[in-house]
Design a protein around this motif. Sequence first.
Motif, short mmCIF file in Angstrom:
data_model
loop_
_atom_site.label_atom_id
_atom_site.label_comp_id
_atom_site.label_asym_id
_atom_site.label_seq_id
_atom_site.Cartn_x
_atom_site.Cartn_y
_atom_site.Cartn_z
N VAL A 1 28.75 14.82 20.75
CA VAL A 1 29.77 15.87 20.72
C VAL A 1 30.95 15.49 21.60
O VAL A 1 32.11 15.64 21.20
CB VAL A 1 29.16 17.21 21.18
N VAL A 2 30.68 15.00 22.79
CA VAL A 2 31.76 14.60 23.71
C VAL A 2 32.53 13.41 23.13
O VAL A 2 33.76 13.37 23.16
CB VAL A 2 31.19 14.26 25.10
N ALA A 3 31.81 12.44 22.58
CA ALA A 3 32.47 11.27 21.98
C ALA A 3 33.32 11.68 20.80
O ALA A 3 34.44 11.17 20.63
CB ALA A 3 31.42 10.25 21.56
N ASP A 4 32.83 12.59 19.96
CA ASP A 4 33.61 13.07 18.82
C ASP A 4 34.87 13.81 19.28
O ASP A 4 35.92 13.72 18.65
CB ASP A 4 32.77 14.01 17.96
N THR A 5 34.74 14.55 20.37
CA THR A 5 35.89 15.28 20.90
C THR A 5 36.98 14.32 21.34
O THR A 5 38.16 14.48 20.99
CB THR A 5 35.47 16.16 22.10
N VAL A 6 36.60 13.32 22.11
CA VAL A 6 37.57 12.32 22.58
C VAL A 6 38.18 11.59 21.40
O VAL A 6 39.40 11.37 21.34
CB VAL A 6 36.88 11.34 23.55
N ASN A 7 37.35 11.22 20.43
CA ASN A 7 37.84 10.52 19.24
C ASN A 7 38.89 11.34 18.50
O ASN A 7 39.95 10.84 18.11
CB ASN A 7 36.66 10.23 18.32
N ALA A 8 38.60 12.64 18.31
CA ALA A 8 39.54 13.52 17.61
C ALA A 8 40.82 13.72 18.40
O ALA A 8 41.92 13.78 17.84
CB ALA A 8 38.87 14.87 17.32
N MET A 9 40.69 13.84 19.71
CA MET A 9 41.88 14.02 20.56
C MET A 9 42.82 12.82 20.45
O MET A 9 44.04 12.97 20.37
CB MET A 9 41.45 14.23 22.01
N ILE A 10 42.22 11.64 20.41
CA ILE A 10 43.06 10.43 20.29
C ILE A 10 43.72 10.37 18.91
O ILE A 10 44.91 10.08 18.79
CB ILE A 10 42.21 9.17 20.55
N LEU A 11 42.95 10.65 17.86
CA LEU A 11 43.54 10.65 16.51
C LEU A 11 44.67 11.67 16.41
O LEU A 11 45.66 11.44 15.69
CB LEU A 11 42.45 10.98 15.48
N SER A 12 44.57 12.77 17.13
CA SER A 12 45.61 13.81 17.05
C SER A 12 46.91 13.38 17.71
O SER A 12 47.95 14.00 17.49
CB SER A 12 45.12 15.10 17.68
N THR A 13 46.87 12.31 18.53
CA THR A 13 48.10 11.84 19.18
C THR A 13 48.90 10.88 18.30
O THR A 13 49.98 10.45 18.69
CB THR A 13 47.77 11.14 20.51
N ASN A 14 48.38 10.56 17.13
CA ASN A 14 49.07 9.63 16.22
C ASN A 14 50.41 10.25 15.78
O ASN A 14 50.42 11.27 15.08
CB ASN A 14 48.17 9.37 15.01
N PRO A 15 51.52 9.67 16.15
CA PRO A 15 52.82 10.25 15.79
C PRO A 15 53.12 10.22 14.29
O PRO A 15 53.96 10.97 13.81
CB PRO A 15 53.83 9.39 16.57
N ASN A 16 52.39 9.37 13.57
CA ASN A 16 52.63 9.24 12.12
C ASN A 16 51.54 9.94 11.30
O ASN A 16 51.39 9.66 10.11
CB ASN A 16 52.68 7.76 11.74
N LEU A 17 50.80 10.83 11.94
CA LEU A 17 49.70 11.51 11.25
C LEU A 17 50.23 12.33 10.08
O LEU A 17 51.08 13.19 10.22
CB LEU A 17 48.98 12.44 12.24
N LYS A 18 49.71 12.03 8.87
CA LYS A 18 50.18 12.71 7.66
C LYS A 18 49.35 13.96 7.35
O LYS A 18 49.85 14.92 6.80
CB LYS A 18 50.14 11.75 6.47
N ASP A 19 48.08 13.94 7.70
CA ASP A 19 47.19 15.06 7.46
C ASP A 19 46.97 15.78 8.79
O ASP A 19 46.30 15.26 9.68
CB ASP A 19 45.86 14.57 6.89
N SER A 20 47.50 16.97 8.93
CA SER A 20 47.46 17.67 10.22
C SER A 20 46.05 18.03 10.65
O SER A 20 45.81 18.33 11.82
CB SER A 20 48.31 18.95 10.14
N GLN A 21 45.08 18.02 9.73
CA GLN A 21 43.71 18.33 10.07
C GLN A 21 42.79 17.12 9.92
O GLN A 21 41.58 17.23 10.10
CB GLN A 21 43.18 19.46 9.17
N GLY A 22 43.38 15.96 9.61
CA GLY A 22 42.58 14.78 9.31
C GLY A 22 41.77 14.27 10.48
O GLY A 22 40.77 13.59 10.29
N PHE A 23 42.17 14.60 11.70
CA PHE A 23 41.45 14.09 12.85
C PHE A 23 40.16 14.86 13.13
O PHE A 23 39.34 14.42 13.91
CB PHE A 23 42.35 14.13 14.10
N LEU A 24 39.99 16.02 12.51
CA LEU A 24 38.80 16.83 12.78
C LEU A 24 37.56 16.30 12.08
O LEU A 24 36.48 16.23 12.67
CB LEU A 24 39.04 18.28 12.34
N HIS A 25 37.69 15.94 10.81
CA HIS A 25 36.52 15.54 10.03
C HIS A 25 36.86 14.35 9.14
O HIS A 25 37.97 14.23 8.63
CB HIS A 25 36.04 16.70 9.14
#
Length: 465
Positions: free
Chosen positions: A401-425
């Motif tokens: 759970v902690v590792a997934d949280t950190v992983n998602a937090m990092i993905l959410s910092t992507n400035p070019n993220l096209k899918d606003s919810q893509g980092f969750l699942h």
Amino acid sequence: MSAATNDTTITAATTTTTNNGEDLGRYFLERSRLSSARGPCDMDEDEEAPTELNTINSSGGFLVVSPDKLSVKYTNVNLHGHDVGVVQANRPAPVKRIVYYFEIFVKDAGAKGQIAIGFTSENFKMRRQPGWEANSCGYHGDDGLLYRGQGKGETFGPTYTSGDIVGGGINYASQEFFFTKNGAVVGTAYKEMKVPLFPTIAVHSQNEEVHVNFGQKPFAFDEFEVQERMKLQMTIEKMSLPTNVSHGIVRSYLLHYGYEDTLHSFDMATKSTVPPIYIAQENGFDEHDILYALSQRKILRQLIRNGDIDAALGKLREWYPQIVQDDKSAICFLLHCQKFIELVRVGALEEAVKYGRMELAKFFELPGFEDLVKDCVALLAYQRPQESSVGYLLEEAQREVVADTVNAMILSTNPNLKDSQGFLHSYLERLLRQLTACCLERRSLNGDQGEAFHLHRVLNTAGVS
């Protein structure tokens, strides 16, 4: 696999509509709570099944129920059509399963053999044969007819008499009643009723006597549930998918959670077998969103899974300081909790107490954190904390759970993220959520009857077959 797919049941929908780190951290904090509530293998508990006949709700003037409440005998000379001796089971047929079934042994067919087996609703008139009233169905021994909610029967199967074993069941997968005689299926009938239904026995002529088997001993008719599961599994296996589609879904999962080494091995293993068609081109997937910071996410996941929280915090402060700059955020809370847990795990209790006073105490009065703080601190109260009610914190799933949280937090910092919810699942988890939603909808249309969808159960069934 990540904790998301270790959940026994994948939640059908996520209400999170977040784009900032604090809300994202709280989302994973809530998931941590759900993991603790579910436990490692939480499936819907099956309802209590019928165990005996209901001597209170029966037409007692025309029949006698034995002291063990598993046999019934018609004692009167029947005078009228409404002088039926009817008795229901003590509970309705359970609905959270693929099949329910029970049997009767006809000890004596009596004067006329007017015995019936079937299912009736709770408010059924207890002086009528099952099938003669609405919300009831019955297979009758004297004429072999099936009655479904009206006095007129329909051609169905053979008659039955003394010495026969007759069964009645509900197949929730196909929404059908089925009846058996001496271990063989007689026939099936569509089940229109969505109300709770009670296994029901009727006797209607002098000396008719039947014994009921609710499962306290082996049935004459067996393996039906296994056969139905196999039938469903075969239907699933007949649905073919292009190799590159399943390859792309698995690959996107490994990318999403930062399993870089496994991804490399997977690509090497499938290099000669998978057609060179990019899944992104075929299905609109964009790997750039989940390729982001892959190596760093891999390192952080390995550190957390190894319990090295200090090193993980150090790397986060170096690479993504914005994620941990608020020392009272949910992500920092989860990391500090995990550090405390790791100290307890290795028996460094004095150090854990000091760390708790320094890092966890500041969260104790903050809304939304108290329960997990208390669970963490409670680990100190047990000589064998892994066997306690808070032992879930020491399981590998909590690290995930902690590792997934950190992983998602990092993905959410992507400035070019096209899918606003893509980092969750991952894409795989989104498919599973959609599958779950469809199964829940189908079950809802069937009056919430039938087996609920559990991913682990499906995977285990596939493995067995």
